[in-house]
Design a protein around this motif. Structure first.
Motif, PDB file in Angstrom:
ATOM      1  N   ARG A   1      11.701  10.081   7.906  1.00 13.93           N
ATOM      2  CA  ARG A   1      11.619   8.648   7.523  1.00 13.93           C
ATOM      3  C   ARG A   1      10.052   8.162   7.966  1.00 13.93           C
ATOM      4  O   ARG A   1       9.402   7.493   7.038  1.00 13.93           O
ATOM      5  CB  ARG A   1      12.474   7.820   8.286  1.00 13.93           C
ATOM      6  N   ARG A   2       9.666   8.803   9.152  1.00 10.41           N
ATOM      7  CA  ARG A   2       8.416   8.469   9.410  1.00 10.41           C
ATOM      8  C   ARG A   2       7.442   9.010   8.343  1.00 10.41           C
ATOM      9  O   ARG A   2       6.300   8.481   8.122  1.00 10.41           O
ATOM     10  CB  ARG A   2       8.114   8.857  10.717  1.00 10.41           C
TER      11      ARG A   2
ATOM     12  N   LYS B   1       7.177   7.477   4.991  1.00  6.88           N
ATOM     13  CA  LYS B   1       6.700   5.917   5.117  1.00  6.88           C
ATOM     14  C   LYS B   1       5.190   6.155   5.317  1.00  6.88           C
ATOM     15  O   LYS B   1       4.285   5.349   4.701  1.00  6.88           O
ATOM     16  CB  LYS B   1       7.233   5.194   6.610  1.00  6.88           C
ATOM     17  N   ARG B   2       4.592   7.296   5.846  1.00 10.94           N
ATOM     18  CA  ARG B   2       3.043   7.383   6.140  1.00 10.94           C
ATOM     19  C   ARG B   2       2.687   8.002   4.616  1.00 10.94           C
ATOM     20  O   ARG B   2       1.613   7.469   4.203  1.00 10.94           O
ATOM     21  CB  ARG B   2       2.744   8.480   6.926  1.00 10.94           C
TER      22      ARG B   2
ATOM     23  N   LYS C   1       2.354   4.963   1.766  1.00 10.65           N
ATOM     24  CA  LYS C   1       2.042   3.677   2.372  1.00 10.65           C
ATOM     25  C   LYS C   1       1.860   2.491   1.350  1.00 10.65           C
ATOM     26  O   LYS C   1       1.253   2.385   0.496  1.00 10.65           O
ATOM     27  CB  LYS C   1       0.584   4.007   3.236  1.00 10.65           C
TER      28      LYS C   1
ATOM     29  N   TRP D   1       4.524   0.767   0.238  1.00  9.36           N
ATOM     30  CA  TRP D   1       5.407   0.913  -0.796  1.00  9.36           C
ATOM     31  C   TRP D   1       6.520   0.167  -0.123  1.00  9.36           C
ATOM     32  O   TRP D   1       6.681   0.119   1.195  1.00  9.36           O
ATOM     33  CB  TRP D   1       5.933   2.206  -1.297  1.00  9.36           C
ATOM     34  N   GLU D   2       7.453  -0.439  -0.989  1.00  8.76           N
ATOM     35  CA  GLU D   2       8.460  -1.185  -0.584  1.00  8.76           C
ATOM     36  C   GLU D   2       9.853  -0.083  -0.291  1.00  8.76           C
ATOM     37  O   GLU D   2       9.740   0.932  -1.115  1.00  8.76           O
ATOM     38  CB  GLU D   2       9.087  -2.108  -1.570  1.00  8.76           C
ATOM     39  N   ILE D   3      10.377  -0.116   0.826  1.00  3.72           N
ATOM     40  CA  ILE D   3      11.181   1.018   1.105  1.00  3.72           C
ATOM     41  C   ILE D   3      12.796   0.342   1.507  1.00  3.72           C
ATOM     42  O   ILE D   3      12.757  -0.693   2.062  1.00  3.72           O
ATOM     43  CB  ILE D   3      10.793   1.736   2.460  1.00  3.72           C
TER      44      ILE D   3
ATOM     45  N   LEU E   1      16.126   1.656   3.198  1.00  7.64           N
ATOM     46  CA  LEU E   1      16.961   2.628   3.917  1.00  7.64           C
ATOM     47  C   LEU E   1      18.535   2.227   3.829  1.00  7.64           C
ATOM     48  O   LEU E   1      18.783   0.859   3.776  1.00  7.64           O
ATOM     49  CB  LEU E   1      16.468   2.432   5.321  1.00  7.64           C
TER      50      LEU E   1
ATOM     51  N   ASN F   1      17.890   6.604  -0.139  1.00 10.23           N
ATOM     52  CA  ASN F   1      16.951   5.672  -0.106  1.00 10.23           C
ATOM     53  C   ASN F   1      16.145   5.575  -1.061  1.00 10.23           C
ATOM     54  O   ASN F   1      16.160   6.323  -2.171  1.00 10.23           O
ATOM     55  CB  ASN F   1      15.968   6.157   1.193  1.00 10.23           C
TER      56      ASN F   1
ATOM     57  N   TYR G   1      12.231   4.323  -2.596  1.00  7.25           N
ATOM     58  CA  TYR G   1      10.822   3.961  -2.268  1.00  7.25           C
ATOM     59  C   TYR G   1      10.108   3.702  -3.556  1.00  7.25           C
ATOM     60  O   TYR G   1      10.087   4.278  -4.737  1.00  7.25           O
ATOM     61  CB  TYR G   1       9.978   5.367  -1.910  1.00  7.25           C
TER      62      TYR G   1
END
Length: 259
Positions: free
Chosen positions: A65-66, A69-70, A73, A75-77, A79, A85, A87
């Motif tokens: 997940r980390r 997310k990087r 960057k 973007w709407e996520i 979870l 998920n 993105y």
């Protein structure tokens, strides 16, 4: 009607689905730190999927997940408990609504569907997608798993009809069409297999394979994209550029959603 108003009646964009974790993985065999750079290239590289929405399955560990997310960057996520998920590039799509619903079947591991509604920024067209992962035979045997998937698929169809879902993406753990299979149940409800809707490059590759082994070419797809009545497809491909990023290839499809 002029050309600009005609184009505003259809939103065209690229979506993608991929099972990130897969089953051919442990902390010591094919660990995430070796696969993360491959996933980045697969998603964002010059020859990558380059979608504006990614529906990703089995994103069930914090390092994954980390990293994602990087990578994505800004973007709407979305979870979810079921690790299905979503993105989305906020410059292309705006999230309107989101929900996660169970697919009760009595399976050992509860399965869910994540349903997200978007507004396509350029046209204002709203559309809804579902991301899911149906039961596998792990821990309960093939026959029992088939029965659970049948139940889950019927619930999935009911939920997608209730929430006006336009696109279904996911790991169905099913590659054949029959009256009691998830694919057959979806098609009986009017959803169209992306491979029927458009020509799909690399479709001969099995979507599930073993990392570090030669992928099979038997046209076996346990992962799927299904399209509702408002949606057509203009191109598609099985993404084979990074076979060792996961034991699932990604699916990429350019869709056209009517207002």
């Amino acid at each position: 009607m002029n050309q600009s108003s005609e184009s505003a009646e259809i939103a065209t964009f690229r979506i993608a689905y991929k099972n990130i974790l897969g089953s051919n993985w442990t902390r010591w065999t094919h660990p995430w730190f070796t696969r993360a750079p491959r996933v980045r290239r697969e998603l964002l590289g010059k020859d990558g999927m380059l979608a504006t929405v990614y529906f990703l399955g089995e994103v069930n560990r914090r390092p994954e997940r980390r990293s994602l997310k990087r990578m994505l960057k800004g973007w709407e996520i979305v979870l979810s408990k079921g690790c299905n998920n979503a993105y989305s590039d906020a410059q292309v799509h705006r999230i309107i609504d989101q929900r996660e619903l169970p697919l009760p079947s009595g399976a050992k591991y509860q399965r869910y569907v994540t349903i997200v509604s978007y507004e396509h920024v350029a046209t204002g067209i709203r559309w809804t997608a579902a991301n899911t992962h149906l039961s596998s035979s792990g821990g309960m045997g093939h026959e029992r798993a088939r029965a659970k998937r049948e139940i889950e698929a019927h619930v999935l169809v009911e939920l997608c009809q209730t929430h006006d879902v336009d696109v279904i993406a996911g790991d169905l753990n099913n590659s054949t069409v029959g009256p009691a299979t998830p694919r057959g149940i979806l098609e009986a409800a009017g959803f169209v297999d992306w491979r029927v809707a458009t020509e799909v490059a690399n479709a001969e590759y099995d979507t599930h394979h073993h990392i570090a082994h030669m992928p099979l070419r038997q046209h076996s797809h346990i992962d799927a994209i299904y399209l509702g009545p408002r949606v057509t497809a203009s191109s598609g491909r099985v993404q084979i550029t990074e076979p060792d990023s996961s034991d699932h290839f990604g699916l990429v499809c350019t869709v056209n959603v009517r207002r």
